[in-house]
Scaffold this motif. Structure first.
Motif, PDB file in Angstrom:
ATOM      1  N   LEU A   1       0.858  -1.202   0.000  1.00 20.62           N
ATOM      2  CA  LEU A   1       0.000   0.000   0.000  1.00 20.62           C
ATOM      3  C   LEU A   1       0.884   1.238   0.000  1.00 20.62           C
ATOM      4  CD1 LEU A   1      -1.863  -2.271   1.234  1.00 20.62           C
ATOM      5  CD2 LEU A   1      -2.971  -0.472   2.523  1.00 20.62           C
ATOM      6  N   ARG A   2       0.786   2.014  -1.066  1.00 24.77           N
ATOM      7  CA  ARG A   2       1.623   3.207  -1.187  1.00 24.77           C
ATOM      8  C   ARG A   2       0.750   4.435  -1.439  1.00 24.77           C
ATOM      9  NH1 ARG A   2       7.373   1.543  -3.705  1.00 24.77           N
ATOM     10  NH2 ARG A   2       7.830   0.017  -2.099  1.00 24.77           N
ATOM     11  N   PRO A   3       0.359   5.095  -0.372  1.00 24.88           N
ATOM     12  CA  PRO A   3      -0.536   6.240  -0.520  1.00 24.88           C
ATOM     13  C   PRO A   3       0.218   7.512  -0.885  1.00 24.88           C
ATOM     14  CG  PRO A   3      -0.117   5.848   1.808  1.00 24.88           C
ATOM     15  CD  PRO A   3       0.670   4.810   1.039  1.00 24.88           C
TER      16      PRO A   3
ATOM     17  N   LEU B   1      -1.549   0.354  -5.159  1.00 28.02           N
ATOM     18  CA  LEU B   1      -1.459  -0.968  -4.544  1.00 28.02           C
ATOM     19  C   LEU B   1      -0.553  -1.832  -5.415  1.00 28.02           C
ATOM     20  CD1 LEU B   1      -2.406  -2.819  -2.268  1.00 28.02           C
ATOM     21  CD2 LEU B   1      -4.310  -3.483  -3.717  1.00 28.02           C
ATOM     22  N   ARG B   2       0.665  -1.975  -4.964  1.00 25.99           N
ATOM     23  CA  ARG B   2       1.700  -2.654  -5.753  1.00 25.99           C
ATOM     24  C   ARG B   2       1.892  -4.091  -5.279  1.00 25.99           C
ATOM     25  NH1 ARG B   2       8.181  -1.265  -5.089  1.00 25.99           N
ATOM     26  NH2 ARG B   2       8.921  -3.069  -6.243  1.00 25.99           N
ATOM     27  N   GLU B   3       1.890  -5.026  -6.224  1.00 22.82           N
ATOM     28  CA  GLU B   3       2.177  -6.422  -5.873  1.00 22.82           C
ATOM     29  C   GLU B   3       3.680  -6.499  -5.553  1.00 22.82           C
ATOM     30  OE1 GLU B   3       2.735 -10.444  -5.465  1.00 22.82           O
ATOM     31  OE2 GLU B   3       3.897  -9.239  -6.876  1.00 22.82           O
TER      32      GLU B   3
ATOM     33  N   GLY C   1       4.130  -0.996 -10.375  1.00 20.93           N
ATOM     34  CA  GLY C   1       3.853  -0.362  -9.085  1.00 20.93           C
ATOM     35  C   GLY C   1       5.071   0.368  -8.547  1.00 20.93           C
ATOM     36  N   ASP C   2       6.243  -0.165  -8.835  1.00 19.09           N
ATOM     37  CA  ASP C   2       7.480   0.497  -8.410  1.00 19.09           C
ATOM     38  C   ASP C   2       7.562   1.876  -9.085  1.00 19.09           C
ATOM     39  OD1 ASP C   2       9.950   0.754  -7.150  1.00 19.09           O
ATOM     40  OD2 ASP C   2      11.040  -0.249  -8.771  1.00 19.09           O
ATOM     41  N   LEU C   3       7.289   1.901 -10.382  1.00 23.40           N
ATOM     42  CA  LEU C   3       7.373   3.158 -11.139  1.00 23.40           C
ATOM     43  C   LEU C   3       6.249   4.116 -10.760  1.00 23.40           C
ATOM     44  CD1 LEU C   3       8.021   1.703 -14.729  1.00 23.40           C
ATOM     45  CD2 LEU C   3       9.673   2.197 -12.945  1.00 23.40           C
TER      46      LEU C   3
ATOM     47  N   SER D   1       4.372   4.308  -8.140  1.00 22.31           N
ATOM     48  CA  SER D   1       4.336   4.867  -6.787  1.00 22.31           C
ATOM     49  C   SER D   1       5.351   6.006  -6.647  1.00 22.31           C
ATOM     50  CB  SER D   1       4.512   3.786  -5.705  1.00 22.31           C
ATOM     51  OG  SER D   1       5.708   3.074  -5.842  1.00 22.31           O
ATOM     52  N   ASP D   2       6.465   5.933  -7.344  1.00 23.67           N
ATOM     53  CA  ASP D   2       7.381   7.088  -7.349  1.00 23.67           C
ATOM     54  C   ASP D   2       6.712   8.280  -8.031  1.00 23.67           C
ATOM     55  OD1 ASP D   2       9.378   5.449  -6.235  1.00 23.67           O
ATOM     56  OD2 ASP D   2      10.950   6.381  -7.444  1.00 23.67           O
ATOM     57  N   LEU D   3       6.045   7.999  -9.136  1.00 27.07           N
ATOM     58  CA  LEU D   3       5.374   9.073  -9.876  1.00 27.07           C
ATOM     59  C   LEU D   3       4.287   9.730  -9.020  1.00 27.07           C
ATOM     60  CD1 LEU D   3       4.715  10.710 -12.366  1.00 27.07           C
ATOM     61  CD2 LEU D   3       3.630   8.722 -13.370  1.00 27.07           C
TER      62      LEU D   3
HETATM   63 MG    MG Z   1      10.903   1.937  -5.858  1.00 30.81          MG
END
Ligand code: MG
Ligand code: IPM
Length: 347
Positions: free
Chosen positions: A90-92, A118-120, A232-234, A236-238
């Motif tokens: 969970l990345r809010p 919500l990143r796996e 999700g990695d990309l 969530s940074d964005l």
């Molecule tokens: Mg990252």
């Protein structure tokens, strides 16, 4: 991490619960001390805890070290995520009135923004085999990564997405590259299947590249974004860049949204940002992502949402008084930023 522990010490008496804290090393420091990125002892201790709070780990010094074995043996954090099975990241990211001067978007576009990526976290490109660098003919080398998702991995992750959406705006955007990736074709099909159990949730699918575009064009259309490990990695940074600084963003990595330590593995709570070796040791990094991760630990790890809400508003108060670290346009030290949050908490 030092600031997070100091914060906990300062506020513990004001909570309904206390902590029993055990400290350990992960990744780079673990390598220097024990010759492994994550010890078995660490995994055992983590598994028997209620929550695992992790600071940013790693740095160039350890980047070239590639121990033999599975991908997770090359990275302490990846091993911990995998061992605890915390697939739901969970990345809010949310808009804060006091920070719009530091974002690159116009205030109108982001006012009121509140997104949950919500990143796996336990499958996909970062874990799948075959992978590796090998030499083929003519001395040419090939670097191989593979993206594998099994039905059950998508099902369990999608369910968390729908449950989260149900607690929020009842809208879910699922992100894949089903136009060019087979794992994406399966992803989309399985998410559609799971959606039948959630008729109250409005589901949309977007390709990952379009999602990135839409996130900067019109971010407020998003509430919960359900996606895989790589995208999700990309994304969530964005999402972090939209709302201010990556230094602000917390995360919770869970096996379930339900707070039941009898059936759930402990979650991992950590800032989304990685390390910043160029400014390490100067006492100027932004502690807010770390502190807000403590808030997510209260909420999702211990089942106490109130202190999480209070922490968020303490952070807002501290920011509105103009206390800011350099990444968000101020001069405050890490310690001063934490102190401002502690003061706001005690007000
Ligand atoms: Mg990252
Ligand atoms: C993150 C980080 C990690 C990841 C790295 C440090 C392995 O970028 O948590 O987003 O890719 O998961």
């Amino acid at each position: 991490m030092g600031e997070a522990l100091r914060f906990l010490e300062e506020i513990e008496h004001s909570l309904e619960f206390g902590f029993d804290i055990q400290e350990d090393l992960l990744h780079g420091q673990a390598w220097d001390e024990y010759g492994t990125f994550c010890r078995d002892e660490t995994v055992i201790a983590a598994k028997s805890s209620d929550a695992v709070l992790v600071g940013a780990v790693g740095g160039e010094k350890w980047d070239e070290i590639l121990p033999e074995g599975k991908p997770e043996e090359k990275d302490g954090l990846m091993r911990l995520r995998r061992e605890l099975g915390v697939f739901a990241g969970l990345r809010p990211a949310w808009y804060s009135e006091s920070l719009h001067s530091v974002t690159s978007l116009k205030a109108d576009y982001i006012k009121g923004l509140d997104i949950m990526v919500l990143r796996e976290l336990c499958g996909g490109t970062f874990f799948s085999v075959p992978r590796g660098v090998s030499t083929i003919d003519n001395g040419q080398q090939i670097g191989v990564d593979t993206t594998v998702y099994k039905t059950y991995e998508i099902v369990r992750h999608a369910k968390v997405g729908f449950e989260l959406a149900r607690q929020r705006r009842k809208e879910l955007v699922s992100v894949d590259k089903a136009n060019v990736m087979e794992s994406g074709v399966l992803w989309r099909k399985v998410v559609n299947d799971v959606s039948k159990e959630y008729p109250d949730i409005e589901l949309r699918h977007l390709y990952a590249d379009n999602c990135a575009y839409q996130l900067t064009r019109n971010p407020k259309q998003f509430d919960v974004i359900l996606t895989d490990n790589l995208f999700g990695d990309l994304l969530s940074d964005l999402a972090g860049a939209l709302t201010g600084s990556l230094g602000m963003l917390p995360s919770a990595s869970l096996t379930s949204l339900k707070n039941d330590s009898a059936v759930n593995a402990p979650g991992i709570y950590e800032p989304v940002h990685g390390t910043a070796p160029d400014i390490a040791g100067q006492g100027i990094v932004n502690p807010l992502g770390m502190l807000l991760s403590v808030g997510m630990m209260f909420e999702y790890g211990f089942g106490y949402p109130d202190p999480a809400v209070k922490l968020r508003s303490s952070v807002d108060k501290a920011l509105s008084k103009g206390v800011r670290t350099r990444d968000i346009g101020g001069n405050a030290s890490t310690r001063e930023m934490t102190d401002a949050v502690i003061d706001a908490w005690k007000e």
